[in-house]
Design a protein around this motif. Sequence first.
Motif, PDB file in Angstrom:
ATOM      1  N   UNK A 177      -0.447  -7.590  -1.042  1.00 39.63           N
ATOM      2  CA  UNK A 177      -0.075  -9.012  -1.083  1.00 39.63           C
ATOM      3  C   UNK A 177      -0.678  -9.772  -2.271  1.00 39.63           C
ATOM      4  N   UNK A 178      -1.737  -9.250  -2.846  1.00 43.53           N
ATOM      5  CA  UNK A 178      -2.419  -9.977  -3.918  1.00 43.53           C
ATOM      6  C   UNK A 178      -1.710  -9.792  -5.252  1.00 43.53           C
ATOM      7  N   UNK A 179      -1.455  -8.549  -5.560  1.00 41.74           N
ATOM      8  CA  UNK A 179      -0.924  -8.224  -6.873  1.00 41.74           C
ATOM      9  C   UNK A 179      -0.238  -6.880  -6.732  1.00 41.74           C
ATOM     10  N   UNK A 180       0.759  -6.653  -7.518  1.00 43.09           N
ATOM     11  CA  UNK A 180       1.407  -5.358  -7.415  1.00 43.09           C
ATOM     12  C   UNK A 180       0.446  -4.236  -7.782  1.00 43.09           C
ATOM     13  N   UNK A 181       0.373  -3.234  -6.916  1.00 40.18           N
ATOM     14  CA  UNK A 181      -0.370  -2.016  -7.234  1.00 40.18           C
ATOM     15  C   UNK A 181       0.504  -0.820  -6.896  1.00 40.18           C
ATOM     16  N   UNK A 182       0.331   0.225  -7.672  1.00 41.88           N
ATOM     17  CA  UNK A 182       0.949   1.502  -7.353  1.00 41.88           C
ATOM     18  C   UNK A 182      -0.194   2.424  -6.948  1.00 41.88           C
ATOM     19  N   UNK A 183      -0.109   2.985  -5.741  1.00 40.64           N
ATOM     20  CA  UNK A 183      -1.224   3.788  -5.248  1.00 40.64           C
ATOM     21  C   UNK A 183      -0.925   5.285  -5.285  1.00 40.64           C
ATOM     22  N   UNK A 184      -1.745   6.010  -6.010  1.00 38.68           N
ATOM     23  CA  UNK A 184      -1.650   7.465  -6.018  1.00 38.68           C
ATOM     24  C   UNK A 184      -2.598   7.987  -4.939  1.00 38.68           C
ATOM     25  N   UNK A 185      -2.033   8.711  -3.968  1.00 40.16           N
ATOM     26  CA  UNK A 185      -2.824   9.172  -2.819  1.00 40.16           C
ATOM     27  C   UNK A 185      -3.249  10.626  -2.968  1.00 40.16           C
ATOM     28  N   UNK A 241      -0.188  -0.049   3.836  1.00 43.09           N
ATOM     29  CA  UNK A 241       0.629   1.093   4.253  1.00 43.09           C
ATOM     30  C   UNK A 241      -0.222   2.341   4.508  1.00 43.09           C
ATOM     31  N   UNK A 242      -1.485   2.126   4.847  1.00 45.55           N
ATOM     32  CA  UNK A 242      -2.382   3.276   4.975  1.00 45.55           C
ATOM     33  C   UNK A 242      -2.036   4.196   6.140  1.00 45.55           C
ATOM     34  N   UNK A 243      -1.485   3.641   7.213  1.00 40.33           N
ATOM     35  CA  UNK A 243      -1.099   4.493   8.342  1.00 40.33           C
ATOM     36  C   UNK A 243       0.012   5.456   7.918  1.00 40.33           C
ATOM     37  N   UNK A 244       0.935   4.951   7.177  1.00 45.70           N
ATOM     38  CA  UNK A 244       2.031   5.759   6.656  1.00 45.70           C
ATOM     39  C   UNK A 244       1.471   6.907   5.797  1.00 45.70           C
ATOM     40  N   UNK A 245       0.462   6.595   5.012  1.00 44.07           N
ATOM     41  CA  UNK A 245      -0.164   7.617   4.172  1.00 44.07           C
ATOM     42  C   UNK A 245      -0.809   8.708   5.026  1.00 44.07           C
ATOM     43  N   UNK A 246      -1.501   8.301   6.064  1.00 47.28           N
ATOM     44  CA  UNK A 246      -2.184   9.260   6.930  1.00 47.28           C
ATOM     45  C   UNK A 246      -1.170  10.167   7.621  1.00 47.28           C
ATOM     46  N   UNK A 247      -0.098   9.588   8.124  1.00 47.44           N
ATOM     47  CA  UNK A 247       0.922  10.385   8.805  1.00 47.44           C
ATOM     48  C   UNK A 247       1.521  11.435   7.874  1.00 47.44           C
ATOM     49  N   UNK A 248       1.793  11.021   6.673  1.00 45.40           N
ATOM     50  CA  UNK A 248       2.360  11.961   5.708  1.00 45.40           C
ATOM     51  C   UNK A 248       1.357  13.054   5.349  1.00 45.40           C
ATOM     52  N   UNK A 249       0.124  12.664   5.199  1.00 45.12           N
ATOM     53  CA  UNK A 249      -0.914  13.645   4.834  1.00 45.12           C
ATOM     54  C   UNK A 249      -1.073  14.704   5.919  1.00 45.12           C
ATOM     55  N   UNK A 250      -1.009  14.292   7.174  1.00 46.74           N
ATOM     56  CA  UNK A 250      -1.143  15.256   8.261  1.00 46.74           C
ATOM     57  C   UNK A 250       0.029  16.233   8.256  1.00 46.74           C
TER      58      UNK A 250
END
Lengths: 229, 229
Positions: A87-95, A129-138
Motif C-alpha cells: 500500500x505504501x509504494x510499488x514493490x516487486x518481491x522476489x521470494x 500477500x505473504x499467505x499466498x507465498x507460503x502456500x505456494x512454497x509448501x
Amino acid sequence: MESYIHPYRILIAIDCIIFGFDGQKLKLLLIKRNFEPEKGNWSLMGGFLNDNEDLEVGAGRVLAELTGLENVYLEQLKTFGKSDRDPVERTVSVCFYSLINIEDHDSQLARSKNGHWFDLNDLPNLIFDHKEMVDLALKELQYKAALHPIGFELMPDLFSIPQLHKLYEAIYGHHIDRRNFSRKILSTGLLLDTGLKNENSSTKKAILYKLDKAKYSSQFNAFHYFMNI
Amino acid sequence: MESYIHPYRILIAIDCIIFGFDGQKLKLLLIKRNFEPEKGNWSLMGGFLNDNEDLEVGAGRVLAELTGLENVYLEQLKTFGKSDRDPVERTVSVCFYSLINIEDHDSQLARSKNGHWFDLNDLPNLIFDHKEMVDLALKELQYKAALHPIGFELMPDLFSIPQLHKLYEAIYGHHIDRRNFSRKILSTGLLLDTGLKNENSSTKKAILYKLDKAKYSSQFNAFHYFMNI
DNA sequence: TAAATATTGTGTCAAATTTACACATATTTT
DNA sequence: AAAATATGTGTAAATTTGACACAATATTTA
C-alpha cells in the motif's frame, strides 16, 4: 551509455519463507514486522535489495539480519509483482524458500530473538500477500521432495530411516507406510550404512546411515519420481 | 506515508521464452535486438516493466509489441538478478515462458516480421544470460509435461494421439514408444472420441479426439506422475 | 530380573504398472 | 493390385506398488 532511457525504476523486495523441521512436525518461521505499515504484525522475513547486490546474496543478508540465520541455502520460489501489493509504494518481491533443521539453527535464532516458529496448521494472519507465498512454497516443497531425495540435504550427517520417514510425513501432512518408505529409500542406493546406531532413540536403536554424497550429486537429476504422493 | 526510505530502485526487465511446436519439432522464437547494447544480435523478447503494470500484463505487452503474438498464456520461470547481468545499467529480469502451436500463430507473427523460429539444436549466440534462461525453461517444460498432461493445452480442438506423441517426443528430445504412450494417454480418461478422422494424415487416418475440458480442469492437480521420462 | 512396551528391520504376496515387443487394419502411392 | 506407410490394438514378462505380519532390540515397568 550509462543507463537506459526507460523511466520506471522499482523498489525490489525480498521475502524469505523458512520451513523448519523439529524431528516431528513442519513449522514456519515468522517475525513481527518492525516498520510501518503493518508494524507489529506477523510477516515473512523481508527487506529490500541493495545496489550491486545479487538476489541470492540479498536474500541471505535479509534473513541473517532479521533472524541470525547464516548459511541457509535459499531456493528461488517466484516473484510477486501485482502493482498494488504494497500500500505504501510499488514493490516487486522476489521470494526465496528453504527447509532447515530447527535444532541445528537454534543457537543462531536465539541470538536475535526475532524469529518465532509456528505450526503450519496454526498460522497467524500474515501481512500483504505473504499467505499466498507460503502456500505456494509448501506446494513447491512437496513437488521437489517427490522428484528428488531432497530430504537427505536436511538430515544431519548421520541419520536413520525413521527420521527421514518423519520428515516426509511432515512435508506431505499424511501417513506414509514406513515399510514401503524404507524399501524405496534403500533402493536408491544413496545410503551408506555406518554401522552405528542412533543413541537418541528411546527403544530399539535405529541404524545410522550417511549420504553417499558423490553418488547423490552425480545422480541428482536421475531421481525423478522419487516418491509417490 | 508515500514511499519507503530505502534508496535503491531498479529497472525491471521482462524476458519471454516462447517455444513453438510445428507438428514435428520444437523451436524457439527469437528477435534481433533493436536497441543498444547488443543491437542486431539475437535475443529473447524483452522489455521493461511499466509503472502500475502487473508482471504478467507487462510480459504479455512486451511479447505482443515485439512479435504480434496476442493472448499467449505465459508462465513465470524465474527472476535473474545478477548485478552485472546487463552492462549498461543494473536490471533484474523476470522471465516468462510458454509453448505455442506455431501454425496457430503464424498470421500474428507474420504481421510484425520480427520473430524468427530457430531449431532448438541449432541456436545462434544469445545476448547476456539469455541462453541460461532458455536452458532452464526447457527443463521446466519437461518437468511440467511429466507431471501434468500439459500437452493437451497446445493441441488444436481436435487432435490425434500421434500428434500428441510427436509433441512429447519433441519436448523430451528422445524416442517414446507410441503404443505405450497411447495406452498412458487413454488411461487418463481425458480424451473424448469425436468419431472423426484426421484428413491431413497421409496414410491411415487417425482418430480425432477432443479434450474433456471439465474433467481436465477439475483433475489438473491429480495428474502427478503423468509421464515417465 | 522378568515381563511388558515401544520402536526398528525385514519379508511376503497380490495387484497394478511398465517395458518390450507383433500383428492387423486403413489409406495413399506406385 | 501390390507395396509402402501410418494407425490401432494386444500380450506376456519384469518391475513396482500397496497392504499387510512378524521377528528383533532396547527401554520401561512391575
